[in-house]
Design a protein around this motif. Sequence first.
Motif, PDB file in Angstrom:
ATOM      1  N   ARG B  92       0.900  -1.323  -0.029  1.00 34.15           N
ATOM      2  CA  ARG B  92       0.091   0.160   0.021  1.00 34.15           C
ATOM      3  C   ARG B  92       0.924   1.315  -0.105  1.00 34.15           C
ATOM      4  N   VAL B  93       2.152   0.968   0.606  1.00 35.62           N
ATOM      5  CA  VAL B  93       2.854   2.399   0.709  1.00 35.62           C
ATOM      6  C   VAL B  93       3.909   2.494  -0.385  1.00 35.62           C
ATOM      7  N   LEU B  94       4.151   1.436  -1.102  1.00 28.22           N
ATOM      8  CA  LEU B  94       5.197   1.591  -2.047  1.00 28.22           C
ATOM      9  C   LEU B  94       4.850   2.201  -3.532  1.00 28.22           C
ATOM     10  N   ASP B  95       4.868   3.532  -3.233  1.00 31.62           N
ATOM     11  CA  ASP B  95       4.312   4.322  -4.369  1.00 31.62           C
ATOM     12  C   ASP B  95       5.666   5.549  -4.671  1.00 31.62           C
ATOM     13  N   LEU B  97       6.099   7.935  -5.878  1.00 37.39           N
ATOM     14  CA  LEU B  97       5.862   9.127  -5.856  1.00 37.39           C
ATOM     15  C   LEU B  97       5.704  10.036  -4.505  1.00 37.39           C
ATOM     16  N   ILE B  98       5.544   8.978  -3.488  1.00 38.19           N
ATOM     17  CA  ILE B  98       5.233   9.760  -2.285  1.00 38.19           C
ATOM     18  C   ILE B  98       6.575   9.129  -1.200  1.00 38.19           C
TER      19      ILE B  98
END
Lengths: 231, 231
Positions: B92-95, B97-98
């Motif tokens: 869920r956190v592996l973006d 961009l963030i």
Amino acid sequence: MAKNDLIKDLGPIAQRTMADVVEKELREYLKKKSFKPGDALPSENELAEALGVSRNVVREALSRLRMLGMIETKKRRGMILSTPDILGSFERVLDPLIIDDSTLQDIFELRLTLEMGLADILYLRKTKKDIEELEAIAKSQDPRGKGQAFRINNEIAFHGKIYRMTGNETLTRFQNMLLPIFGYVISLEKVPQIGKVSHIDLVNILKDGTKEEFRQGMLEHLKPHFNRLKK
Amino acid sequence: MAKNDLIKDLGPIAQRTMADVVEKELREYLKKKSFKPGDALPSENELAEALGVSRNVVREALSRLRMLGMIETKKRRGMILSTPDILGSFERVLDPLIIDDSTLQDIFELRLTLEMGLADILYLRKTKKDIEELEAIAKSQDPRGKGQAFRINNEIAFHGKIYRMTGNETLTRFQNMLLPIFGYVISLEKVPQIGKVSHIDLVNILKDGTKEEFRQGMLEHLKPHFNRLKK
DNA sequence: TACATTTGATATGTACTACATAAATACAAT
DNA sequence: ATTGTATTTATGTAGTACATATCAAATGTA
């Protein structure tokens, strides 16, 4: 048709709650609008109204994102997107007691893989000072065993230092989280086995040896664990 | 004292909400009582009353645990502890961009480390059939570039197959999650560089070569990436 | 004008109530 | 024995209310 077949063919209907939907919706919204860290989000009321759900549901979804560190909230100011701690959520779930055996085994192997893959980055970043500190740790470790707990602490101190020497903070934290799992799996073995290559040997290789020699030494050091892997 | 020093010394007071506290409390409760997967939890009302908070707060905390897969809820039946998908929360956190640049770099290195550490388990588990499939993938890949996207897809297919060959599902999923990050970091480089050792070369080593040769080949294959690492 | 104080508005945090819904249990009916 | 029905219970959702913190504007003061 037998009951087992039925279960296999149909399975339970996954009933998603509104909070699940809203969580997904919010995540896509953040992505779509390409929010950057620091950007302000609409208020809870606005979100609730826009999505057509109660503020309650929105808050449950936001609570999840907040836990992951994706958003921060301040009273009156509202919510802002932030950069999550990618390992934070991981940490919460890594309890040997609630993870199934198959996954435990996978993680055990994952850690071995990391250990064997470290050499390149380690040799890129290691410093004289680091090696001295590592040597101090290795020398403080009496090879004559003082019980399981003492041995495990030694392992943690030594290998932890090696990870720190890579200068990769995420990697270091990650392996630190894997340690309890690793320790748990090891604790399952009856007779603890020790590899032919000791910590001191590894330090000496780091001083004068090549990357390949270090890798070979690490393999020998971890041999007992590798030997336990199933084909 | 300068303001910066103040911030450094004191820092903002972490204002934990009730949901934060309850989440922690529940987690400790589950641990303390050594609940096992399948065990039933008290109802929301009972928890709320016992903790002295509103059911609302309890639900926000439970919503988090539910997201992590630690608990499952069914109407009327109540809640039961379950075995979480340890990578689910990670995903869920592996973006890209963030995530901040420093962590992106760390993950990039983490993936290289995994790749270099795979050989031992790979050689333990690889089968003739696997190698044939890998060869098919490698051969379908025309070395003459057809654009960045095509090249990246090739990389994903080939390396993904290698991970699957280890038989380690967690490892495979993990690297799959890291791919977007890896791709993102690579996309930042202006002139794409290709290692001397190709996918086909690696397949050939897998057929006849030793573990060490494979590792050396992989290092050469990844050389352009390693060269970009900062000391 | 510049600065300090007060006041008001606003968004989150928490509590409470109400009701719909699904599901387990018991019981009745075919 | 299986099916149908009623009851009960815990979760899911909606809505209201209010405390609290904080930003911003208005007000007061030097």
